[in-house]
Design a protein around this motif. Structure first.
Motif, PDB file in Angstrom:
ATOM      1  N   LYS A 126      98.419 -15.711 -65.308  1.00 52.61           N
ATOM      2  CA  LYS A 126      98.983 -15.736 -63.977  1.00 52.61           C
ATOM      3  C   LYS A 126     100.334 -15.048 -63.899  1.00 52.61           C
ATOM      4  CE  LYS A 126      97.034 -19.963 -62.058  1.00 52.61           C
ATOM      5  NZ  LYS A 126      97.392 -21.219 -61.428  1.00 52.61           N
ATOM      6  N   TYR A 169      97.933 -21.179 -66.841  1.00 57.33           N
ATOM      7  CA  TYR A 169      96.477 -21.098 -66.732  1.00 57.33           C
ATOM      8  C   TYR A 169      96.006 -22.010 -65.602  1.00 57.33           C
ATOM      9  CZ  TYR A 169      96.769 -25.441 -69.477  1.00 57.33           C
ATOM     10  OH  TYR A 169      97.074 -26.699 -69.922  1.00 57.33           O
ATOM     11  N   TRP A 170      94.799 -21.744 -65.150  1.00 56.77           N
ATOM     12  CA  TRP A 170      94.222 -22.506 -64.050  1.00 56.77           C
ATOM     13  C   TRP A 170      93.887 -23.918 -64.516  1.00 56.77           C
ATOM     14  CZ3 TRP A 170      93.891 -22.730 -59.084  1.00 56.77           C
ATOM     15  CH2 TRP A 170      92.912 -23.518 -58.473  1.00 56.77           C
ATOM     16  N   ARG A 206      97.691 -30.901 -58.128  1.00 60.16           N
ATOM     17  CA  ARG A 206      96.353 -30.967 -57.523  1.00 60.16           C
ATOM     18  C   ARG A 206      96.055 -32.440 -57.290  1.00 60.16           C
ATOM     19  NH1 ARG A 206      91.773 -27.417 -60.092  1.00 60.16           N
ATOM     20  NH2 ARG A 206      90.838 -28.183 -58.164  1.00 60.16           N
ATOM     21  N   GLU A 234      90.896 -15.530 -53.079  1.00 60.87           N
ATOM     22  CA  GLU A 234      89.957 -15.355 -54.180  1.00 60.87           C
ATOM     23  C   GLU A 234      88.505 -15.232 -53.726  1.00 60.87           C
ATOM     24  OE1 GLU A 234      90.813 -18.463 -56.955  1.00 60.87           O
ATOM     25  OE2 GLU A 234      92.838 -17.729 -57.349  1.00 60.87           O
TER      26      GLU A 234
END
Length: 493
Positions: A69, A203-204, A238, A309
């Motif tokens: 990212k 990272y995701w 999240r 996305e």
């Protein structure tokens, strides 16, 4: 990016046992390849009285951009240069945490086949991190490490030593000391808390991160006074993942005190899960509402402006009524992910003819946007600074002028219904504003009046009688009535 772990010893328990615990020989310098560079392990000092192991991570900035990212602060960097010029190679972050997990994986698990008795032995430890990003400053560093029994020294690093009036940077020089600590405990705590203090990951974050957090946090996270902050930041805010982790941590805490109570809770949760259907995610409801509105407008050629996305583009491709779908975004990285999601390189010729992706800024007029039946701005306007909204307004409604424009944005009034959203906070760190229903309607009405559109409003998601829906949608329709017809209507009225 640098970290050292030191211990002291005696002739009976030499400090060089650290080499057995870390599975790295004190007499060697070793290098390990990672996805983002090379991790080196070396021992600046190693004798019976004192032993220090150093982990040096050399970050390849180009590999970081290509595989991850870029700057990694929860999304694409603000500018292309920031992908290559940033603090990632020099300050401890999730990159260093991942290197710890890769290079010292056996030590983190408390495994030592050569000396099985060593991992359980507590010993004096000293950990030093010369540059650690700390969003919250030295005070937050102490709040995270002191409840775990560490003696914490967190010194704020000045922006410039020659100009102290500039104040402190967001970096600290960290030293942790403990008279009695296992190496596995120390590594697991560092693995979690380094990226928590940086408040970013490269990272995701997916659902498997919850399992990882609970596994690495076993034995200390469930009782930590800053559990909620640690969990939220580790999971990059999240909220669905944070809620899951918090619920599971609560069960862990109860299991340590009363197994029967846990069994009661488990049964209740299981019964509730069976009785209730899993709710449809708001993002899915939003896409379904958009597709329904586009279908009603009889649009065939559609622009997805700020396509990100490619989730909506993917949904539209499944419906053959949409003969041309164009995704536009300012982020090249987002478009690359969209192309990968859509499998453009493997798409059949007929399907590929229906979709296009290109880079563009909605702050400027673009002749490529003209001539389409409909345009969608889904969760886009709130990411712009308010002074830039008029430019977007003209580019879409004044220059491109599609027959239908759909705009969705969060309803700020509904935020009180999100239990995990702190009061006064917006839903995403990149949101510049979030409007109430009245504010959104006032803006949309003014836009429609200036550019010859009519506008209606629809709820997206459950429409709460007090605070409205979580997402609000405006449906703009180009007014094609001629001046003569308008005059006749006015006279008739």
């Amino acid at each position: 990016m640098f970290l050292t772990i030191s211990t002291t010893g005696t002739p009976e328990r030499p400090a060089t046992d650290l080499g057995y615990l870390l599975h790295k020989h004190p007499g060697k310098t070793q290098a390990f390849s990672t996805s983002y560079g090379t991790a080196h392990v070396l021992y600046p000092e190693a004798d019976d009285q004192r032993c220090t192991a150093a982990l040096l991570l050399e970050v390849d900035a180009v590999a970081l951009v290509r595989r991850g990212k870029g700057k990694g602060r929860g999304g694409a960097p603000d500018a292309a240069l920031a992908q290559y010029v940033n603090d990632r190679p020099y300050a401890a972050s999730s990159l260093l945490a991942v290197a710890i997990g890769a290079v010292f994986s056996s030590a983190m698990r408390g495994v030592c086949h050569a000396r099985p008795e060593l991992p359980e032995q507590a010993r004096p430890l000293r950990v030093e991190v010369p540059a650690l990003p700390a969003r919250g400053g030295p005070d937050l560093v102490r709040r995270l490490f002191e409840p775990l029994g560490w003696t914490v020294t967190a010194e704020a690093i000045a922006l410039d030593a020659e100009f102290p009036e500039w104040g402190d940077s967001r970096y600290v020089r960290l030293t942790l000391e403990s008279e009695s600590r296992t190496v596995a405990e120390a590594l697991r705590q560092l693995y979690v808390l380094l990226p928590v203090l940086d408040d970013a990951k490269h990272y995701w974050v997916a659902s498997d991160e919850v399992d990882k957090l609970l596994r690495v946090g076993e034995g200390w996270l469930a009782e930590h006074p800053e559990q909620k902050l640690i969990t939220s930041r580790y999971l990059t805010r999240r909220w669905s993942l944070t809620r899951e982790a918090m619920n599971r941590l609560e069960l862990v805490r109860l299991a340590e005190t009363d197994d029967s109570e846990v069994e009661t809770i488990d049964n209740a949760v299981a019964a509730e899960t069976e009785a209730e259907e899993k709710p449809t995610p708001l993002a899915v409801q939003r896409r379904e509402a958009i597709v329904a509105a586009l279908t009603e407008s009889a649009a065939a050629r559609v622009l997805d402006l700020g396509c990100g996305e490619g989730h909506l583009v993917q949904a539209l491709l499944k419906d053959t009524r949409f003969t041309e779908i164009v995704g536009v975004d300012v982020s090249v990285r987002a478009l690359t992910i969209a192309a990968r999601r859509l499998k453009l390189d493997r798409m059949g010729e007929r399907l590929a003819a229906r979709v296009k992706l290109f880079q563009g800024s909605l702050a400027y007029t673009d002749r490529r946007l003209k001539g389409y039946d409909a345009a969608v701005l889904s969760e886009v306007i709130e990411h712009l600074d308010l002074p830039r909204l008029p430019a977007l307004e003209y580019a879409v409604f004044g220059a491109a002028r599609p027959r239908t424009v759909l705009v969705t944005t969060p309803n700020a009034e509904y935020n009180v219904r999100w239990e995990s959203l702190p009061a006064g906070h917006v839903r995403h760190r990149d949101h510049r504003f979030e409007w109430t229903r009245q504010e959104f309607r006032a803006w949309a009405g003014a836009v429609a009046a200036r550019h010859g559109y009519t506008v209606g409003f629809r709820p997206v998601g459950p429409d709460d009688p007090e605070v409205g829906p979580p997402t609000q949608m405006a449906v703009f329709t180009l007014d094609t009535t001629t001046p003569h017809e308008k005059e006749k209507e006015a006279k008739a009225a």
